[in-house]
Design a protein around this motif. Structure first.
Motif: not given
Length: 167
Positions: A29, A101, A106, A111
């Motif tokens: 991410g 997120m 993620t 991330t």
């Protein structure tokens, strides 16, 4: 004293980051600021930005813009790119980093946040437990409140560079 504002790393540009390397490291991410991170303040998405996000999608990344701007600005920037976005994010509040997120599916460990401002972008990402990359602002023309923050950022970055042994 200033450590809470120190970035995890720095890059000259969001366009010069080794995204393939990050993907190999397990990151999935990418959260981005828009203004002065990807384009000059208030500018629409240009071909360079569109090409970057096409490439990121091809690599396998899920992406989200997190911006303190209003919906009209963020939605119009995103129109040719088509990723998730959160407007009026109130960075450095962690709420919308977590929301991003969630949307991407993620975690903190998968991330990364990329932005140009220490006191909003980087500090918020650090508080949310997300690895972060500070990029140099694309253009010197900025709103007055940001110009004032840049003076304070120079002080913090002086200590960061000193600690990192960067001259």
């Amino acid at each position: 004293m200033f450590n809470r504002f120190f970035p995890d790393e720095c890059a000259d540009s969001a366009y010069k980051i080794d995204y393939e390397g990050l993907y190999t490291q397990g990151y999935r991410g990418l959260l981005f600021d828009i203004d002065n991170t990807l384009v000059p303040h208030g500018a629409p998405a240009d071909q360079k930005a569109v090409a970057l996000f096409k490439r990121l999608k091809e690599i396998g990344f899920r992406c989200c813009f997190i911006s303190n701007n209003q919906k009209e600005r963020v939605a119009s920037f995103n129109q040719p790119i088509q990723v998730s976005f959160i407007e009026n994010a109130h960075k450095p509040s962690v709420k919308n980093y977590r929301k991003a997120m969630e949307r991407l599916g993620t975690s903190q460990d998968t991330t990364i946040f990329i932005g140009d401002q220490l006191f909003t972008d980087i500090y918020g990402a650090k508080k949310a437990g997300i690895r972060n990359i500070l990029v140099k602002p694309i253009h010197p023309k900025e709103e007055i409140q940001i110009v004032l923050k840049r003076y304070l950022e120079k002080i913090v970055l002086h200590f960061y560079y000193k600690e990192e042994g960067i001259s």
